[in-house]
Scaffold this motif. Sequence first.
Motif, PDB file in Angstrom:
ATOM      1  N   ALA A   1      79.293  76.949 -10.904  1.00 46.01           N
ATOM      2  CA  ALA A   1      80.169  75.825 -10.547  1.00 46.01           C
ATOM      3  C   ALA A   1      79.313  74.592 -10.250  1.00 46.01           C
ATOM      4  O   ALA A   1      79.691  73.732  -9.475  1.00 46.01           O
ATOM      5  N   THR A   2      78.152  74.518 -10.885  1.00 43.07           N
ATOM      6  CA  THR A   2      77.204  73.429 -10.621  1.00 43.07           C
ATOM      7  C   THR A   2      77.451  72.189 -11.470  1.00 43.07           C
ATOM      8  O   THR A   2      76.828  71.151 -11.220  1.00 43.07           O
ATOM      9  N   GLY A   3      78.298  72.277 -12.465  1.00 47.20           N
ATOM     10  CA  GLY A   3      78.526  71.138 -13.350  1.00 47.20           C
ATOM     11  C   GLY A   3      77.219  70.686 -13.979  1.00 47.20           C
ATOM     12  O   GLY A   3      76.452  71.509 -14.476  1.00 47.20           O
ATOM     13  N   ASP A   4      76.954  69.389 -13.925  1.00 49.86           N
ATOM     14  CA  ASP A   4      75.712  68.836 -14.471  1.00 49.86           C
ATOM     15  C   ASP A   4      74.612  68.722 -13.416  1.00 49.86           C
ATOM     16  O   ASP A   4      73.559  68.127 -13.668  1.00 49.86           O
ATOM     17  N   GLY A   5      74.864  69.273 -12.215  1.00 50.66           N
ATOM     18  CA  GLY A   5      73.869  69.210 -11.145  1.00 50.66           C
ATOM     19  C   GLY A   5      72.564  69.863 -11.567  1.00 50.66           C
ATOM     20  O   GLY A   5      72.553  70.794 -12.373  1.00 50.66           O
ATOM     21  N   ARG A   6      71.478  69.337 -11.040  1.00 47.62           N
ATOM     22  CA  ARG A   6      70.151  69.810 -11.456  1.00 47.62           C
ATOM     23  C   ARG A   6      69.388  70.438 -10.295  1.00 47.62           C
ATOM     24  O   ARG A   6      69.574  70.046  -9.142  1.00 47.62           O
ATOM     25  N   VAL A   7      68.507  71.382 -10.666  1.00 47.94           N
ATOM     26  CA  VAL A   7      67.665  72.101  -9.717  1.00 47.94           C
ATOM     27  C   VAL A   7      66.261  72.160 -10.303  1.00 47.94           C
ATOM     28  O   VAL A   7      66.091  72.451 -11.487  1.00 47.94           O
TER      29      VAL A   7
ATOM     30  N   GLU B   1      60.144  70.314 -12.883  1.00 48.20           N
ATOM     31  CA  GLU B   1      61.205  69.556 -13.536  1.00 48.20           C
ATOM     32  C   GLU B   1      62.565  70.007 -13.017  1.00 48.20           C
ATOM     33  O   GLU B   1      62.772  71.190 -12.741  1.00 48.20           O
ATOM     34  N   ALA B   2      63.467  69.062 -12.854  1.00 49.30           N
ATOM     35  CA  ALA B   2      64.835  69.381 -12.444  1.00 49.30           C
ATOM     36  C   ALA B   2      65.676  69.607 -13.698  1.00 49.30           C
ATOM     37  O   ALA B   2      65.687  68.775 -14.599  1.00 49.30           O
ATOM     38  N   LEU B   3      66.349  70.744 -13.731  1.00 45.99           N
ATOM     39  CA  LEU B   3      67.158  71.143 -14.881  1.00 45.99           C
ATOM     40  C   LEU B   3      68.581  71.451 -14.447  1.00 45.99           C
ATOM     41  O   LEU B   3      68.793  72.031 -13.382  1.00 45.99           O
ATOM     42  N   SER B   4      69.538  71.124 -15.288  1.00 40.05           N
ATOM     43  CA  SER B   4      70.893  71.625 -15.075  1.00 40.05           C
ATOM     44  C   SER B   4      70.906  73.079 -15.534  1.00 40.05           C
ATOM     45  O   SER B   4      69.990  73.539 -16.228  1.00 40.05           O
ATOM     46  N   TYR B   5      71.941  73.805 -15.173  1.00 41.08           N
ATOM     47  CA  TYR B   5      72.033  75.182 -15.660  1.00 41.08           C
ATOM     48  C   TYR B   5      72.239  75.201 -17.178  1.00 41.08           C
ATOM     49  O   TYR B   5      71.796  76.130 -17.847  1.00 41.08           O
ATOM     50  N   ALA B   6      72.864  74.165 -17.727  1.00 42.42           N
ATOM     51  CA  ALA B   6      72.972  74.069 -19.190  1.00 42.42           C
ATOM     52  C   ALA B   6      71.583  73.886 -19.800  1.00 42.42           C
ATOM     53  O   ALA B   6      71.271  74.498 -20.833  1.00 42.42           O
TER      54      ALA B   6
ATOM     55  N   ILE C   1      74.918  71.806  -5.320  1.00 43.14           N
ATOM     56  CA  ILE C   1      74.073  71.463  -6.471  1.00 43.14           C
ATOM     57  C   ILE C   1      74.791  70.448  -7.353  1.00 43.14           C
ATOM     58  O   ILE C   1      74.200  69.466  -7.798  1.00 43.14           O
ATOM     59  N   ARG C   2      76.074  70.672  -7.589  1.00 43.10           N
ATOM     60  CA  ARG C   2      76.853  69.747  -8.416  1.00 43.10           C
ATOM     61  C   ARG C   2      76.811  68.332  -7.841  1.00 43.10           C
ATOM     62  O   ARG C   2      76.738  67.349  -8.565  1.00 43.10           O
ATOM     63  N   ARG C   3      76.781  68.244  -6.530  1.00 47.18           N
ATOM     64  CA  ARG C   3      76.752  66.937  -5.854  1.00 47.18           C
ATOM     65  C   ARG C   3      75.340  66.360  -5.736  1.00 47.18           C
ATOM     66  O   ARG C   3      75.168  65.291  -5.167  1.00 47.18           O
ATOM     67  N   GLY C   4      74.323  67.081  -6.236  1.00 45.20           N
ATOM     68  CA  GLY C   4      72.972  66.522  -6.262  1.00 45.20           C
ATOM     69  C   GLY C   4      72.039  66.968  -5.152  1.00 45.20           C
ATOM     70  O   GLY C   4      70.916  66.455  -5.049  1.00 45.20           O
ATOM     71  N   ALA C   5      72.443  67.937  -4.340  1.00 39.67           N
ATOM     72  CA  ALA C   5      71.636  68.348  -3.184  1.00 39.67           C
ATOM     73  C   ALA C   5      70.264  68.898  -3.565  1.00 39.67           C
ATOM     74  O   ALA C   5      69.332  68.828  -2.768  1.00 39.67           O
ATOM     75  N   GLU C   6      70.118  69.438  -4.754  1.00 37.10           N
ATOM     76  CA  GLU C   6      68.844  70.044  -5.166  1.00 37.10           C
ATOM     77  C   GLU C   6      68.143  69.256  -6.266  1.00 37.10           C
ATOM     78  O   GLU C   6      67.158  69.725  -6.825  1.00 37.10           O
ATOM     79  N   ASP C   7      68.609  68.083  -6.563  1.00 35.93           N
ATOM     80  CA  ASP C   7      68.041  67.289  -7.650  1.00 35.93           C
ATOM     81  C   ASP C   7      66.824  66.511  -7.146  1.00 35.93           C
ATOM     82  O   ASP C   7      66.899  65.326  -6.833  1.00 35.93           O
TER      83      ASP C   7
END
Length: 173
Positions: free
Chosen positions: A46-52, A84-89, A137-143
């Motif tokens: 449920a992370t959307g485009d959020g990145r980690v 590098e920060a990556l989305s789950y996609a 994550i979706r909201r950017g907390a881990e980006d």
Amino acid sequence: MGALYRLVRSAVPEWAVLRPSWFMQNFTGDHAVAHSLRADREVVTATGDGRVAFVDADDIAAVAFRALTDPEPHDAEHVITGPEALSYADAAATIARVTGLPVRHRAVDVPELVDRLDAAGVPRAFAAVLAGLDEDIRRGAEDRVTDTVARVTGRPARSFAEHVAAHREVFAA
């Protein structure tokens, strides 16, 4: 969150707190992400485009080793990330590219993820906590990306693609 850092800093004269990002091993170990990868060749979040900036557990261990053995105390909170920060996609595309396997990311909403985890045997209250982390994550907390691994160990952090290549057989299982 953060309470341990404050407690350690106030109670111990020489200290270091390690705050790693999400583990690369979540894709290869005994984790819901790894299970859906092996079973369905998909990563469901449920992370959307959020990145980690996924981090390798070996990099965390290397920072911990230095924090414990360096002659000078670190007296620091080490936020440890991969390079590098990556989305789950992005992560799914990297797995597909490196392994040659058809892997995709399937985005769901938080209630659907809670139901999915609950159906997989995760207690519903804990499933809600996990899905809430995806929302963060979706909201950017881990980006974010830090240089902690390189700065503390003197070598670069392992990339997600390097991790996937080193564990190629796990994805094929």
